[in-house]
Write a protein that holds these residues in place. Structure first.
Motif, PDB file in Angstrom:
ATOM      1  N   LEU A  14     -42.248  35.680  55.224  1.00  0.00           N
ATOM      2  CA  LEU A  14     -40.976  35.749  54.511  1.00  0.00           C
ATOM      3  C   LEU A  14     -40.098  36.719  55.297  1.00  0.00           C
ATOM      4  N   LEU A  15     -38.989  36.232  55.850  1.00  0.00           N
ATOM      5  CA  LEU A  15     -38.130  37.061  56.698  1.00  0.00           C
ATOM      6  C   LEU A  15     -37.019  37.753  55.939  1.00  0.00           C
ATOM      7  N   LEU A  16     -36.585  37.153  54.848  1.00  0.00           N
ATOM      8  CA  LEU A  16     -35.437  37.690  54.140  1.00  0.00           C
ATOM      9  C   LEU A  16     -35.534  37.282  52.682  1.00  0.00           C
ATOM     10  N   SER A  17     -35.272  38.212  51.789  1.00  0.00           N
ATOM     11  CA  SER A  17     -35.227  37.910  50.363  1.00  0.00           C
ATOM     12  C   SER A  17     -34.386  38.992  49.703  1.00  0.00           C
ATOM     13  N   ARG A  18     -33.104  38.667  49.487  1.00  0.00           N
ATOM     14  CA  ARG A  18     -32.214  39.635  48.854  1.00  0.00           C
ATOM     15  C   ARG A  18     -30.934  38.945  48.391  1.00  0.00           C
ATOM     16  N   PRO A  19     -30.197  39.610  47.503  1.00  0.00           N
ATOM     17  CA  PRO A  19     -28.922  39.056  47.063  1.00  0.00           C
ATOM     18  C   PRO A  19     -27.876  39.200  48.171  1.00  0.00           C
ATOM     19  N   VAL A  20     -27.113  38.142  48.412  1.00  0.00           N
ATOM     20  CA  VAL A  20     -26.051  38.141  49.422  1.00  0.00           C
ATOM     21  C   VAL A  20     -24.798  37.511  48.820  1.00  0.00           C
ATOM     22  N   GLU A  21     -23.642  37.766  49.448  1.00  0.00           N
ATOM     23  CA  GLU A  21     -22.381  37.186  48.978  1.00  0.00           C
ATOM     24  C   GLU A  21     -22.158  35.785  49.531  1.00  0.00           C
ATOM     25  N   MET A  22     -22.592  35.570  50.789  1.00  0.00           N
ATOM     26  CA  MET A  22     -22.342  34.288  51.447  1.00  0.00           C
ATOM     27  C   MET A  22     -23.344  34.100  52.568  1.00  0.00           C
ATOM     28  N   ALA A  23     -23.660  32.841  52.837  1.00  0.00           N
ATOM     29  CA  ALA A  23     -24.480  32.496  53.996  1.00  0.00           C
ATOM     30  C   ALA A  23     -23.862  31.265  54.645  1.00  0.00           C
ATOM     31  N   VAL A  24     -23.841  31.267  55.969  1.00  0.00           N
ATOM     32  CA  VAL A  24     -23.374  30.102  56.719  1.00  0.00           C
ATOM     33  C   VAL A  24     -24.600  29.515  57.397  1.00  0.00           C
ATOM     34  N   LEU A  25     -24.871  28.241  57.098  1.00  0.00           N
ATOM     35  CA  LEU A  25     -26.079  27.571  57.578  1.00  0.00           C
ATOM     36  C   LEU A  25     -25.744  26.522  58.639  1.00  0.00           C
ATOM     37  N   PRO A  26     -26.620  26.343  59.633  1.00  0.00           N
ATOM     38  CA  PRO A  26     -26.417  25.285  60.626  1.00  0.00           C
ATOM     39  C   PRO A  26     -26.963  23.954  60.101  1.00  0.00           C
ATOM     40  N   ALA A  27     -26.247  23.339  59.187  1.00  0.00           N
ATOM     41  CA  ALA A  27     -26.678  22.066  58.601  1.00  0.00           C
ATOM     42  C   ALA A  27     -26.641  20.973  59.664  1.00  0.00           C
ATOM     43  N   ALA A  28     -27.425  19.947  59.471  1.00  0.00           N
ATOM     44  CA  ALA A  28     -27.494  18.850  60.440  1.00  0.00           C
ATOM     45  C   ALA A  28     -26.135  18.199  60.669  1.00  0.00           C
ATOM     46  N   GLY A  30     -23.197  19.830  60.392  1.00  0.00           N
ATOM     47  CA  GLY A  30     -22.210  20.840  60.760  1.00  0.00           C
ATOM     48  C   GLY A  30     -22.421  22.124  59.983  1.00  0.00           C
ATOM     49  N   GLU A  31     -21.656  23.137  60.325  1.00  0.00           N
ATOM     50  CA  GLU A  31     -21.771  24.427  59.657  1.00  0.00           C
ATOM     51  C   GLU A  31     -21.457  24.272  58.171  1.00  0.00           C
ATOM     52  N   MET A  32     -22.220  24.986  57.337  1.00  0.00           N
ATOM     53  CA  MET A  32     -22.068  24.873  55.890  1.00  0.00           C
ATOM     54  C   MET A  32     -22.057  26.270  55.279  1.00  0.00           C
ATOM     55  N   GLY A  33     -20.981  26.624  54.622  1.00  0.00           N
ATOM     56  CA  GLY A  33     -20.904  27.901  53.932  1.00  0.00           C
ATOM     57  C   GLY A  33     -21.412  27.764  52.511  1.00  0.00           C
ATOM     58  N   VAL A  34     -22.185  28.750  52.070  1.00  0.00           N
ATOM     59  CA  VAL A  34     -22.728  28.748  50.711  1.00  0.00           C
ATOM     60  C   VAL A  34     -22.279  30.025  50.015  1.00  0.00           C
ATOM     61  N   LEU A  35     -21.693  29.849  48.839  1.00  0.00           N
ATOM     62  CA  LEU A  35     -21.260  30.949  47.982  1.00  0.00           C
ATOM     63  C   LEU A  35     -21.955  30.826  46.629  1.00  0.00           C
ATOM     64  N   PRO A  36     -21.943  31.881  45.815  1.00  0.00           N
ATOM     65  CA  PRO A  36     -22.527  31.770  44.476  1.00  0.00           C
ATOM     66  C   PRO A  36     -21.894  30.607  43.711  1.00  0.00           C
ATOM     67  N   GLY A  37     -22.710  29.883  42.950  1.00  0.00           N
ATOM     68  CA  GLY A  37     -22.218  28.767  42.158  1.00  0.00           C
ATOM     69  C   GLY A  37     -22.150  27.457  42.927  1.00  0.00           C
ATOM     70  N   HIS A  38     -22.697  27.408  44.129  1.00  0.00           N
ATOM     71  CA  HIS A  38     -22.659  26.192  44.941  1.00  0.00           C
ATOM     72  C   HIS A  38     -23.400  25.056  44.233  1.00  0.00           C
ATOM     73  N   ALA A  39     -22.952  23.845  44.445  1.00  0.00           N
ATOM     74  CA  ALA A  39     -23.605  22.671  43.869  1.00  0.00           C
ATOM     75  C   ALA A  39     -25.023  22.537  44.420  1.00  0.00           C
ATOM     76  N   PRO A  40     -25.975  22.113  43.597  1.00  0.00           N
ATOM     77  CA  PRO A  40     -27.352  21.947  44.062  1.00  0.00           C
ATOM     78  C   PRO A  40     -27.462  20.838  45.114  1.00  0.00           C
ATOM     79  N   MET A  41     -28.266  21.097  46.140  1.00  0.00           N
ATOM     80  CA  MET A  41     -28.520  20.097  47.176  1.00  0.00           C
ATOM     81  C   MET A  41     -29.653  20.559  48.067  1.00  0.00           C
ATOM     82  N   ILE A  42     -30.208  19.610  48.797  1.00  0.00           N
ATOM     83  CA  ILE A  42     -31.192  19.899  49.832  1.00  0.00           C
ATOM     84  C   ILE A  42     -30.573  19.451  51.140  1.00  0.00           C
ATOM     85  N   VAL A  43     -30.606  20.330  52.136  1.00  0.00           N
ATOM     86  CA  VAL A  43     -29.904  20.103  53.388  1.00  0.00           C
ATOM     87  C   VAL A  43     -30.872  20.252  54.560  1.00  0.00           C
ATOM     88  N   ALA A  44     -30.833  19.306  55.497  1.00  0.00           N
ATOM     89  CA  ALA A  44     -31.596  19.436  56.741  1.00  0.00           C
ATOM     90  C   ALA A  44     -30.844  20.389  57.660  1.00  0.00           C
TER      91      ALA A  44
END
Length: 136
Positions: A14-28, A30-44
């Motif tokens: 486990l590399l990281l486990s903490r509350p954050v304001e935002m994360a930007v993920l390298p989704a298949a 394109g880049e995807m920003g995640v904020l609190p309240g984001h719609a549920p989904m599974i992303v490659a």
């Protein structure tokens, strides 16, 4: 500011486990920003850098070689094939991976389409690793 729980798990630990304001993920796709309240989904995820924001500023960058992210309104769980802090990346290691991936792709004509696609994904992840190492 509102936060969500971010967890990053690799096969090793486990590399990281903490509350954050935002994360930007390298989704298949394109880049995807995640904020609190984001719609549920599974992303490659493709090979690239996850950027974490806390306290209004970028606090962490982690390279992932691929994997999946499960997003819910109050939690993001990332299951990474491989994860490394960007500051620890080595240009030499990335260049070696690129060379090995290119060599593996030389015999692509004999591969099944699935194996060709997996080999190409490894090459793209190695190239993303080199780009992240050069930017660090």
């Amino acid at each position: 500011m509102a936060t969500f729980q971010l967890e990053l798990v690799s096969p090793e630990k486990l590399l990281l486990s903490r509350p954050v304001e935002m994360a930007v993920l390298p989704a298949a796709d394109g880049e995807m920003g995640v904020l609190p309240g984001h719609a549920p989904m599974i992303v490659a995820l493709r090979g690239g850098v996850i950027t974490v924001r806390e306290g209004g500023q970028e606090t962490e960058k982690l390279f992932v070689a691929g994997g999946f992210a499960e997003v819910s309104p109050n939690r993001v769980t990332i299951l990474a094939d491989e994860a490394t802090p960007v500051a620890s990346l080595s240009r030499a290691t990335a260049e070696e991976r690129i060379a090995a991936c290119r060599k593996a792709l030389e015999g692509a004509a004999e591969m099944t389409p699935e194996k060709r696609e997996a080999a190409m994904a490894r090459l793209l992840a190695a190239e993303a690793m080199l780009a992240a190492a050069q930017a660090a």
